[in-house]
Design a protein around this motif. Structure first.
Motif, mmCIF file in Angstrom:
data_model
loop_
_atom_site.group_PDB
_atom_site.id
_atom_site.type_symbol
_atom_site.label_atom_id
_atom_site.label_comp_id
_atom_site.label_asym_id
_atom_site.label_seq_id
_atom_site.Cartn_x
_atom_site.Cartn_y
_atom_site.Cartn_z
ATOM 1 N N SER A 106 0.168 47.349 45.275
ATOM 2 C CA SER A 106 0.537 48.662 45.805
ATOM 3 C C SER A 106 -0.160 48.937 47.134
ATOM 4 C CB SER A 106 0.177 49.747 44.784
ATOM 5 O OG SER A 106 -1.217 49.708 44.527
ATOM 6 N N VAL A 107 -0.926 47.951 47.625
ATOM 7 C CA VAL A 107 -1.671 48.095 48.870
ATOM 8 C C VAL A 107 -1.352 46.921 49.784
ATOM 9 C CG1 VAL A 107 -3.994 48.245 49.861
ATOM 10 C CG2 VAL A 107 -3.540 49.248 47.620
ATOM 11 N N ALA A 108 -1.052 47.208 51.048
ATOM 12 C CA ALA A 108 -0.809 46.154 52.035
ATOM 13 C C ALA A 108 -2.104 45.387 52.287
ATOM 14 C CB ALA A 108 -0.275 46.763 53.332
ATOM 15 N N GLY A 109 -1.978 44.104 52.594
ATOM 16 C CA GLY A 109 -3.152 43.294 52.889
ATOM 17 C C GLY A 109 -2.864 41.820 52.683
ATOM 18 N N THR A 110 -3.886 41.013 52.878
ATOM 19 C CA THR A 110 -3.798 39.570 52.683
ATOM 20 C C THR A 110 -4.525 39.226 51.385
ATOM 21 O OG1 THR A 110 -3.734 39.187 55.061
ATOM 22 C CG2 THR A 110 -4.353 37.317 53.673
ATOM 23 N N LYS A 114 -6.612 31.258 44.444
ATOM 24 C CA LYS A 114 -7.206 29.930 44.335
ATOM 25 C C LYS A 114 -6.941 29.414 42.921
ATOM 26 C CE LYS A 114 -11.207 29.411 46.352
ATOM 27 N NZ LYS A 114 -12.626 29.597 46.690
ATOM 28 N N PHE A 115 -5.968 28.522 42.800
ATOM 29 C CA PHE A 115 -5.588 27.957 41.512
ATOM 30 C C PHE A 115 -6.429 26.711 41.259
ATOM 31 C CE2 PHE A 115 -1.988 30.469 42.875
ATOM 32 C CZ PHE A 115 -1.558 31.078 41.711
ATOM 33 N N LYS A 116 -7.049 26.652 40.096
ATOM 34 C CA LYS A 116 -7.996 25.570 39.789
ATOM 35 C C LYS A 116 -7.286 24.237 39.597
ATOM 36 C CE LYS A 116 -12.394 24.994 37.756
ATOM 37 N NZ LYS A 116 -13.462 25.660 37.069
ATOM 38 N N LYS A 117 -7.539 23.304 40.523
ATOM 39 C CA LYS A 117 -6.935 21.963 40.521
ATOM 40 C C LYS A 117 -7.819 20.946 39.794
ATOM 41 C CE LYS A 117 -5.204 18.538 43.783
ATOM 42 N NZ LYS A 117 -4.948 18.247 45.187
ATOM 43 N N SER A 118 -9.123 21.129 39.883
ATOM 44 C CA SER A 118 -10.093 20.277 39.191
ATOM 45 C C SER A 118 -11.344 21.113 38.986
ATOM 46 C CB SER A 118 -10.393 19.010 40.019
ATOM 47 O OG SER A 118 -11.189 19.343 41.149
ATOM 48 N N ALA A 119 -12.405 20.495 38.530
ATOM 49 C CA ALA A 119 -13.644 21.234 38.293
ATOM 50 C C ALA A 119 -14.194 21.833 39.586
ATOM 51 C CB ALA A 119 -14.678 20.322 37.643
ATOM 52 N N THR A 120 -13.894 21.215 40.733
ATOM 53 C CA THR A 120 -14.453 21.680 42.006
ATOM 54 C C THR A 120 -13.408 21.958 43.082
ATOM 55 O OG1 THR A 120 -14.759 19.397 42.722
ATOM 56 C CG2 THR A 120 -16.631 20.465 41.617
ATOM 57 N N GLU A 121 -12.121 21.701 42.816
ATOM 58 C CA GLU A 121 -11.080 21.865 43.839
ATOM 59 C C GLU A 121 -10.078 22.943 43.441
ATOM 60 O OE1 GLU A 121 -10.149 17.624 45.746
ATOM 61 O OE2 GLU A 121 -9.864 17.678 43.568
ATOM 62 N N PHE A 122 -9.460 23.531 44.473
ATOM 63 C CA PHE A 122 -8.475 24.575 44.257
ATOM 64 C C PHE A 122 -7.242 24.325 45.109
ATOM 65 C CE2 PHE A 122 -12.568 26.477 43.334
ATOM 66 C CZ PHE A 122 -12.323 27.176 42.160
ATOM 67 N N ILE A 123 -6.098 24.814 44.644
ATOM 68 C CA ILE A 123 -4.888 24.914 45.458
ATOM 69 C C ILE A 123 -4.850 26.366 45.915
ATOM 70 C CG2 ILE A 123 -2.368 24.852 45.453
ATOM 71 C CD1 ILE A 123 -2.586 22.746 43.191
ATOM 72 N N THR A 124 -4.867 26.578 47.230
ATOM 73 C CA THR A 124 -4.937 27.928 47.767
ATOM 74 C C THR A 124 -3.562 28.384 48.231
ATOM 75 O OG1 THR A 124 -7.215 27.559 48.470
ATOM 76 C CG2 THR A 124 -6.045 29.410 49.485
ATOM 77 N N GLN A 125 -3.181 29.568 47.790
ATOM 78 C CA GLN A 125 -1.910 30.201 48.191
ATOM 79 C C GLN A 125 -2.285 31.562 48.776
ATOM 80 O OE1 GLN A 125 1.172 28.854 47.731
ATOM 81 N NE2 GLN A 125 2.546 30.573 48.044
ATOM 82 N N THR A 126 -1.892 31.795 50.041
ATOM 83 C CA THR A 126 -2.164 33.066 50.692
ATOM 84 C C THR A 126 -0.860 33.863 50.758
ATOM 85 O OG1 THR A 126 -3.929 32.077 52.000
ATOM 86 C CG2 THR A 126 -3.047 34.164 52.796
ATOM 87 N N ILE A 127 -0.938 35.127 50.362
ATOM 88 C CA ILE A 127 0.236 36.000 50.401
ATOM 89 C C ILE A 127 -0.116 37.242 51.216
ATOM 90 C CG2 ILE A 127 1.836 37.414 49.060
ATOM 91 C CD1 ILE A 127 1.498 35.468 46.754
ATOM 92 N N VAL A 128 0.709 37.528 52.229
ATOM 93 C CA VAL A 128 0.525 38.710 53.065
ATOM 94 C C VAL A 128 1.496 39.784 52.582
ATOM 95 C CG1 VAL A 128 0.622 39.645 55.399
ATOM 96 C CG2 VAL A 128 -0.206 37.291 55.011
ATOM 97 N N ILE A 129 0.950 40.925 52.208
ATOM 98 C CA ILE A 129 1.751 42.060 51.753
ATOM 99 C C ILE A 129 1.771 43.105 52.856
ATOM 100 C CG2 ILE A 129 1.967 43.912 50.033
ATOM 101 C CD1 ILE A 129 2.437 41.110 48.866
ATOM 102 N N SER A 130 2.971 43.475 53.286
ATOM 103 C CA SER A 130 3.108 44.480 54.343
ATOM 104 C C SER A 130 3.646 45.770 53.775
ATOM 105 C CB SER A 130 4.022 43.950 55.459
ATOM 106 O OG SER A 130 5.295 43.645 54.921
ATOM 107 N N SER A 131 3.494 46.832 54.545
ATOM 108 C CA SER A 131 3.991 48.141 54.133
ATOM 109 C C SER A 131 5.504 48.130 54.114
ATOM 110 C CB SER A 131 3.515 49.227 55.078
ATOM 111 O OG SER A 131 2.116 49.272 55.104
ATOM 112 N N ALA A 132 6.085 48.810 53.164
ATOM 113 C CA ALA A 132 7.546 48.935 53.112
ATOM 114 C C ALA A 132 7.992 49.836 54.250
ATOM 115 C CB ALA A 132 7.978 49.498 51.773
ATOM 116 N N THR A 133 9.036 49.429 54.953
ATOM 117 C CA THR A 133 9.535 50.259 56.059
ATOM 118 C C THR A 133 10.959 50.646 55.864
ATOM 119 O OG1 THR A 133 10.059 48.246 57.295
ATOM 120 C CG2 THR A 133 7.975 49.349 57.778
#
Length: 133
Positions: A106-110, A114-133
């Motif tokens: 419900s809030v705009a932002g980035t 970080k999805f756990k791929k192994s004990a020490t590694e992650f798959i990172t997915q970044t999602i940018v949420i913008s205001s509805a216009t």
């Protein structure tokens, strides 16, 4: 005669005690599963539900999705898949399965996932949420 009656009563009582309903429930083993891939949108708008497809590896075909475990720090989430082992005739070969991770803000932002791929590694997915216009 009295001794036989007491012995019979003990045998019957122990038979009832061993038939409790606790043993009738199937045993499930809960385990963490590593995530092998994440696909989905990288942008959205406020209050829009986004779906990420998450592929995870289980040790055999009896592994089924249970839930996501999340740790949140500000706009960053560390995510793990929790599975249950259910069934019989599971085999021994590892299996990759998929499930959907849903996100809505419900809030705009980035937001960083970080999805756990192994004990020490992650798959990172970044999602940018913008205001509805």
């Amino acid at each position: 005669m009295k001794l036989k009656v007491i012995a019979l009563a003990l045998v019957v009582a122990s038979g009832f005690a061993s038939c409790s309903n606790d043993n009738d429930q199937p045993q499930m083993a809960t385990k963490k599963a590593f995530i092998s891939a994440v696909t989905g949108p990288t942008a959205g708008v406020v209050n829009q539900e986004l779906a990420l497809i998450v592929a995870y590896d289980v040790e055999n075909k009896c592994g089924v999705f249970n839930k996501f475990s999340e740790t949140t720090t500000e706009n960053t989430k560390e995510i793990e898949v929790e599975t249950n082992l259910e069934g019989t005739d599971c085999g021994t070969a590892p299996v990759t399965k998929t499930t959907t991770y849903k996100f809505k803000s419900s809030v705009a932002g980035t937001y960083i996932f970080k999805f756990k791929k192994s004990a020490t590694e992650f798959i990172t997915q970044t999602i940018v949420i913008s205001s509805a216009t």
